[in-house]
Enzyme design. Structure first.
Site, short mmCIF file in Angstrom:
data_model
loop_
_atom_site.label_atom_id
_atom_site.label_comp_id
_atom_site.label_asym_id
_atom_site.label_seq_id
_atom_site.Cartn_x
_atom_site.Cartn_y
_atom_site.Cartn_z
N SER A 20 0.83 -1.21 0.00
CA SER A 20 0.00 0.00 0.00
C SER A 20 0.86 1.25 0.00
CB SER A 20 -0.93 0.01 1.22
OG SER A 20 -0.18 -0.09 2.42
N ASN A 107 -2.33 -1.58 13.24
CA ASN A 107 -3.78 -1.40 13.22
C ASN A 107 -4.22 -0.10 13.91
OD1 ASN A 107 -3.53 -3.87 12.10
ND2 ASN A 107 -4.58 -5.02 13.70
N THR A 152 -39.19 25.94 -12.61
CA THR A 152 -39.51 24.65 -11.99
C THR A 152 -39.80 23.73 -13.16
OG1 THR A 152 -41.88 25.09 -11.87
CG2 THR A 152 -40.59 25.76 -9.95
N HIS A 153 -39.43 22.48 -13.03
CA HIS A 153 -39.55 21.52 -14.15
C HIS A 153 -38.78 22.01 -15.37
CE1 HIS A 153 -42.96 19.80 -11.86
NE2 HIS A 153 -43.20 21.08 -11.60
N SER A 274 -13.84 22.87 -30.40
CA SER A 274 -14.01 21.54 -30.98
C SER A 274 -13.00 21.38 -32.10
CB SER A 274 -15.44 21.41 -31.52
OG SER A 274 -15.47 20.43 -32.55
N LYS A 280 -17.62 26.11 -32.06
CA LYS A 280 -17.95 25.64 -30.71
C LYS A 280 -17.13 26.29 -29.60
CE LYS A 280 -20.41 22.82 -29.53
NZ LYS A 280 -20.42 21.35 -29.63
N ASN A 282 -17.11 25.18 -25.64
CA ASN A 282 -17.74 24.20 -24.75
C ASN A 282 -17.42 24.43 -23.27
OD1 ASN A 282 -18.78 22.86 -27.02
ND2 ASN A 282 -16.88 21.68 -27.25
N GLU A 287 -18.82 20.54 -17.18
CA GLU A 287 -19.19 19.15 -17.51
C GLU A 287 -18.33 18.16 -16.74
OE1 GLU A 287 -20.13 18.74 -21.99
OE2 GLU A 287 -18.89 20.51 -21.78
N TYR A 314 -9.79 -5.64 13.32
CA TYR A 314 -9.10 -5.26 12.09
C TYR A 314 -9.12 -6.41 11.09
CZ TYR A 314 -5.70 -3.76 8.68
OH TYR A 314 -5.11 -3.41 7.50
N GLN A 319 -7.55 -1.88 4.45
CA GLN A 319 -6.54 -1.15 3.67
C GLN A 319 -7.19 -0.48 2.45
OE1 GLN A 319 -2.46 -2.73 3.30
NE2 GLN A 319 -2.85 -2.83 1.10
N LYS A 322 -8.25 3.71 1.99
CA LYS A 322 -7.48 4.92 1.71
C LYS A 322 -7.67 5.50 0.31
CE LYS A 322 -4.23 2.77 3.95
NZ LYS A 322 -5.09 2.15 5.00
#
Ligand code: ARG
Length: 456
Positions: A20, A107, A152-153, A274, A280, A282, A287, A314, A319, A322
């Site tokens: 690790s 531990n 709304t919606h 693009s 474009k 973007n 995103e 333990y 492990q 992390k």
């Protein structure tokens, strides 16, 4: 470190599979702080001399310096950060180094390191949330008295101040700060002294260790202490919820930056082109941040699933705690930082917002409220206005073009003043309740946030 009982070295595959150190080396400085405090307790218990304690502290400080400048040689065959540092210490200072692991297990050591690391990390993340809140408040200030449709919606609903819309996110982010702070509080308990699972026959002064490391309390059950990762789940949950908020903010931003809305212009520095379509521009940052929220959810689910059904105490499964924790901290931190930068450079298109907000349908409810003030029950008022909306749609005119005659035909309660009613600014000014978007209320809340964030 355990060769006494074994006659064969671990297989190369086991080493590669079980190591690790490639990721838990991030805990190194906290591991060193833990070892220094542990050594101080060993000294107090008379298990090492003051001279040995000094050698241990000097050795650990030297190792910390090597790690900071990238000179430390990490060895995969030593499995994890704890054994790497312990081996390096013994190599550096000899016999006293071999005494450091007295009355300690990896531990309780790893649980201590992770809690210490998380305490620092949540502080840093809270700082980054504050920076984003400040950028949003500044963007809200730059919107002045600009009105935009509230949705709304995702259908135009009622007018709001652009600032009110942004301040909604400032409120959300404040709850995120609270959740991160809670996670930090939960991790503020010292596990060290719990040993592998059952403490040690060599009892150390745990409150001394806690004080040295800045923990507010010590754990009260050694088996719980070495197997508990609730604090990590809570941290991941706080990160996931913050990510959910960022993804919603990003979605609004993506809509606002589209030609269809056109409310917000992102700087060229924060958009991409693009390779195929020359026109474009973007909103990739928004995103990506929206997309990375998936990782934040995944990390929470990953740890919860790892913990599910684990027997006490333990288990090596732990492990696996992390990497999700590190990834969430990194992912969320990076998203917060870049979004703050992006919003700091973004510009409103007030004309586009104004055009959209001029839609008379946004204030149709105000006609119903008008009739209610003239004592018509709301349900009836709603129907009257609904019919007027249908009439305007049928005739291809806006609500403002409906004649007083038609109004009176719909309800004799309408007077000439009803026509003045259909004004977004007027409508907003009347929304004066606490939490509502009247310009006065919004200005007060903006002032509140500016003052509050100036302190953080
Ligand atoms: N690298 C281990 C972890 O992260 C440290 C504890 C190992 N303990 C053990 N008994 N093998 O959990």
């Amino acid at each position: 470190m355990w060769h006494g009982r074994f006659s064969k070295d671990p297989s190369a595959r086991l080493r590669a599979y079980g190591e690790s150190v490639s990721f838990d080396r991030r805990l190194a400085l906290h591991d060193i702080a833990g070892s220094k405090a542990h050594a101080a307790a060993l000294r107090k218990a008379g298990l090492i001399t003051t001279k040995e304690l000094k050698a241990i502290h000097r050795g650990l400080d030297a190792i910390a310096r090597e790690i900071r400048v990238g000179k430390f040689k990490w060895r995969e065959e030593l499995e994890d950060v704890h054994m790497n540092i312990e081996a390096a210490l013994t190599k550096k200072i000899g016999a006293p180094g071999a005494k450091v692991h007295t009355a300690r297990s990896r531990n309780d050591q790893v649980a201590t390191d992770l809690r210490l690391w998380m305490r620092d990390e949540t502080k840093a993340l809270i700082g980054s949330v504050r920076v984003l809140q400040k950028a949003l408040v500044a963007l809200a200030v730059r919107s002045g008295d600009a009105v935009m449709p509230g949705y709304t919606h995702l259908q135009r609903a009622q007018p709001v101040l652009a600032a009110h819309h942004l301040l909604a996110y400032v409120e959300m982010l404040d709850r995120d700060v609270g959740r991160l702070a809670d996670a930090a509080k939960r991790s503020d308990v010292l596990p060290l002294g719990s040993g592998a699972l059952a403490g040690s026959t060599i009892a150390l002064d745990r409150s001394l260790i806690a004080r040295q490391l800045g923990f507010s309390s010590v754990s009260q059950n050694s088996m719980d202490a070495v197997s508990d990762r609730d604090f990590a789940c809570e941290f991941l949950s706080a990160c996931a919820i913050t990510g959910m908020h960022l993804s919603r903010l990003c979605e609004d931003t993506i809509l606002w930056a589209s030609s269809e809305f056109g409310f917000l212009k992102l700087s060229d520095a924060h958009t991409t082109g693009s390779s195929l379509m020359p026109q474009k521009k973007n909103p990739d940052i928004a995103e990506l941040a929206r997309g990375k929220t998936g990782r934040l959810y995944g990390n929470l689910l990953s740890l919860l699933t790892t913990l599910k059904g684990l027997p006490l105490s333990y288990n090596r499964d732990l492990q696996e705690d992390k990497e999700p924790v590190f990834d969430s901290a990194d992912t969320l931190g990076a998203s917060l930082e870049i979004l703050a930068e992006m919003f700091a450079a973004a510009k409103w298109d007030r004309k586009r917002m104004g055009d959209a907000a001029a839609d008379a349908l946004l204030v149709a409810t105000d006609w119903a409220d008008y009739l209610v003030r003239k004592k018509l029950p709301f349900r009836e008022a709603h129907e009257v206005v609904g019919k007027l909306v249908a009439l305007s749609v049928k005739r291809g005119i806006t609500l403002r073009e409906v004649s007083l005659q038609d109004l009176k035909a719909a309800s004799r309660l309408f007077g000439a003043d009803a026509l003045r009613c259909l004004d977004a600014k007027r409508s907003l000014a009347a929304r004066t309740a606490e939490g509502a978007p009247s310009p006065k209320r919004v200005a007060a809340r903006l002032a509140f946030w500016r003052k509050r964030l100036a302190k953080s």
